[in-house]
Design a protein around this motif. Structure first.
Motif, PDB file in Angstrom:
ATOM      1  N   UNK A   6      -1.747  14.131   0.636  1.00  0.00           N
ATOM      2  CA  UNK A   6      -1.048  13.649  -0.564  1.00  0.00           C
ATOM      3  C   UNK A   6      -1.135  12.132  -0.666  1.00  0.00           C
ATOM      4  N   UNK A   7      -1.124  11.437   0.463  1.00  0.00           N
ATOM      5  CA  UNK A   7      -1.168   9.973   0.458  1.00  0.00           C
ATOM      6  C   UNK A   7      -2.539   9.433   0.080  1.00  0.00           C
ATOM      7  N   UNK A   8      -3.570  10.255   0.193  1.00  0.00           N
ATOM      8  CA  UNK A   8      -4.924   9.807  -0.139  1.00  0.00           C
ATOM      9  C   UNK A   8      -5.418  10.497  -1.402  1.00  0.00           C
ATOM     10  N   UNK A   9      -4.562  10.499  -2.412  1.00  0.00           N
ATOM     11  CA  UNK A   9      -4.923  11.116  -3.677  1.00  0.00           C
ATOM     12  C   UNK A   9      -5.892  10.226  -4.454  1.00  0.00           C
ATOM     13  N   UNK A  10      -6.423  10.742  -5.539  1.00  0.00           N
ATOM     14  CA  UNK A  10      -7.498  10.055  -6.276  1.00  0.00           C
ATOM     15  C   UNK A  10      -7.030   8.782  -6.969  1.00  0.00           C
ATOM     16  N   UNK A  11      -5.728   8.627  -7.158  1.00  0.00           N
ATOM     17  CA  UNK A  11      -5.219   7.431  -7.843  1.00  0.00           C
ATOM     18  C   UNK A  11      -5.084   6.231  -6.909  1.00  0.00           C
ATOM     19  N   UNK A  12      -5.102   6.474  -5.591  1.00  0.00           N
ATOM     20  CA  UNK A  12      -4.813   5.412  -4.629  1.00  0.00           C
ATOM     21  C   UNK A  12      -5.791   4.233  -4.692  1.00  0.00           C
ATOM     22  N   UNK A  13      -7.108   4.453  -4.668  1.00  0.00           N
ATOM     23  CA  UNK A  13      -8.023   3.296  -4.604  1.00  0.00           C
ATOM     24  C   UNK A  13      -7.824   2.287  -5.734  1.00  0.00           C
TER      25      UNK A  13
ATOM     26  N   UNK B  27       0.829  -1.206   0.000  1.00  0.00           N
ATOM     27  CA  UNK B  27       0.000   0.000   0.000  1.00  0.00           C
ATOM     28  C   UNK B  27       0.866   1.260   0.000  1.00  0.00           C
ATOM     29  N   UNK B  28       1.823   1.343   0.911  1.00  0.00           N
ATOM     30  CA  UNK B  28       2.587   2.578   1.060  1.00  0.00           C
ATOM     31  C   UNK B  28       3.486   2.843  -0.140  1.00  0.00           C
TER      32      UNK B  28
END
Length: 448
Positions: A174-181, A144-145
């Protein structure tokens, strides 16, 4: 000469390292789940074959983790050495997820060590099984990280850009940006899928070579079922990824599909070649499929590549990476579905050598699909290293020694790859399953 170009060689060295590391990273994320499932089934069914699967897989897993540590450390060093301007700009943002990735790995490694060295200390296997939970959580959080860092590079947020500098930095945002999921879920699903299929490859190969042992048949049946589940999950998440690209990185989707003109009812193009007029020849066009992939409607309008400045268009070769990934994914779904249905219905061909050779091919092909997916993700972000803010050319080092570093690291990875194969062969060839089964005691419910 390209060999003397520090930007080009920095890109080549980075993709070499990532391509090598992703093999071990995929195993590192996926195998703990396979070990957990095998040991749980063994405990529930009081079946020593599944217990032995967990034990043998864990033993091999330790070797791959050791090599993964080396290559993961190299990636961190190369970020600073090869891309110093990027690290100067964004280092204080990505430092947090990179630190958390190291913490997650240590968390995993501690419990993995306890799990390995206390195997015979627990008479009640259910208590020993509990040690695998933090191992799997640590492996998943590590993935994840590190994927969060890649997601930030594709969808930077959590800061203000003032005179070319990042200010008002919020690393959590920044860590929960839209690309993460979509990125994280796709990485996890494909890691589990690939790990299952590589274990199925080993079992199928043993059966082809004449083994009649029930251990291999059970391993094949279990891993092919798990592989099917996560192959289907990867396909569904891939659909969400297409919709993410259509909204946030339309130039990457357009380049991957060789979609040049904005239009509705857009077809999805597989394979083929481009002529001098950017017309697709010999390709397979699936009507309406790109509109459905991008927006969920066959009549939706899909943005074409011609809408973007030429200097901001990704390389068109990512189309082939997309083709490889999709083709292998469909192949593995078909093979694993046929196997599962065939076993249930008693179709004899799924136990034949021909079909088992397809299963054997599935493991390496799944790794190739993983590689193609990452090549598409990284090359498809070009020319940006931090999308919309900093290009690769601006981020790279100016050192004249990157070409020499490439050769040295290529030699190092060759040694590591050969060493991994040799050690794994020695571990398992000298400890056949028949010999190990004799050393295992039956599992007894409630025994401590």
């Amino acid at each position: 000469m390209l060999f003397d170009d520090p930007v080009f060689m920095s890109r080549m060295l980075t993709i070499l390292t990532l391509s090598f590391h992703i093999i071990y990273a995929t195993i590192g994320v996926g195998i703990p789940l396979m070990i957990m499932i095998a040991q749980w089934i063994g405990i529930r069914k009081n079946d020593q074959h599944y217990i032995l699967m967990a034990r043998r897989w864990a033993r091999g897993y330790v070797v791959t983790v050791a090599v993964g540590v080396v290559t993961g450390t190299i990636i961190g060093l190369q970020l600073s050495l090869l891309w110093p301007n990027f690290m100067e700009l964004a280092g204080h943002i990505i430092a947090l997820p990179l630190f958390m990735e190291v913490f997650a790995f240590f968390f995993e490694a501690i419990f993995l060590g306890i799990y390995i060295y206390t195997w015979d200390r627990f008479k009640d296997q259910r208590k020993h099984f509990l040690l695998l939970i933090p191992v799997m959580i640590g492996a998943g959080m590590s993935a994840y990280f590190i994927t969060v860092v890649n997601s930030f590079m594709n969808a930077p947020q959590g800061f203000d850009l003032v005179d070319g500098a990042l200010t008002n930095v919020n690393p959590i945002l920044a860590m929960f940006n839209v690309a993460v999921p979509t990125k994280v879920s796709h990485v996890l699903a494909t890691a589990y899928m690939t790990s299952a299929f590589i274990l199925a490859t080993i079992a199928a190969f043993k059966l082809i070579k004449g083994s009649k042992h029930a251990y291999h048949k059970k391993a094949l049946y279990m891993t092919m079922k798990i592989g099917l589940v996560f192959a289907l999950a990867a396909a569904i998440i891939g659909d969400f990824s297409g919709k993410y690209l259509a909204e946030y990185q339309p130039e990457k989707l357009a380049a991957a599909e060789w979609h040049f003109e904005t239009e509705s009812e857009a077809p999805l193009v597989l394979y083929g070649v481009l002529d001098e007029n950017n017309e697709t020849r010999y390709g397979l066009k699936i009507p309406y499929a790109l509109s459905i992939l991008a927006h969920g409607s066959p009549n939706a309008e899909v943005t074409g590549l011609n809408e973007f400045p030429e200097e901001e268009r990704p390389p068109l070769k990512i189309h082939y990476y997309f083709d490889i990934m999709v083709t292998i994914g469909v192949f593995m779904i078909v093979v694993s579905l046929l196997f599962w249905v065939g076993v249930k219905r008693g179709w004899r061909f799924v136990e034949g050598k021909g079909f088992r050779w397809l299963i054997v091919a599935g493991g390496p092909l799944s790794f190739l699909a993983i590689e193609a997916g990452w090549w598409m993700a990284e090359v498809g972000r070009q020319p940006w290293i931090l999308r919309g803010i900093m290009t690769v050319d601006e981020a790279a080092t100016t050192s004249d020694y990157v070409g020499l570093m490439f050769i040295l690291f290529l030699m190092l990875y060759t040694v590591l790859a050969i060493g991994t194969i040799v050690i794994l062969r020695r571990i398992f060839l000298h400890n056949p399953i028949e010999k190990e089964l004799e050393t295992l005691e039956p599992v007894k419910d409630g025994e401590r």
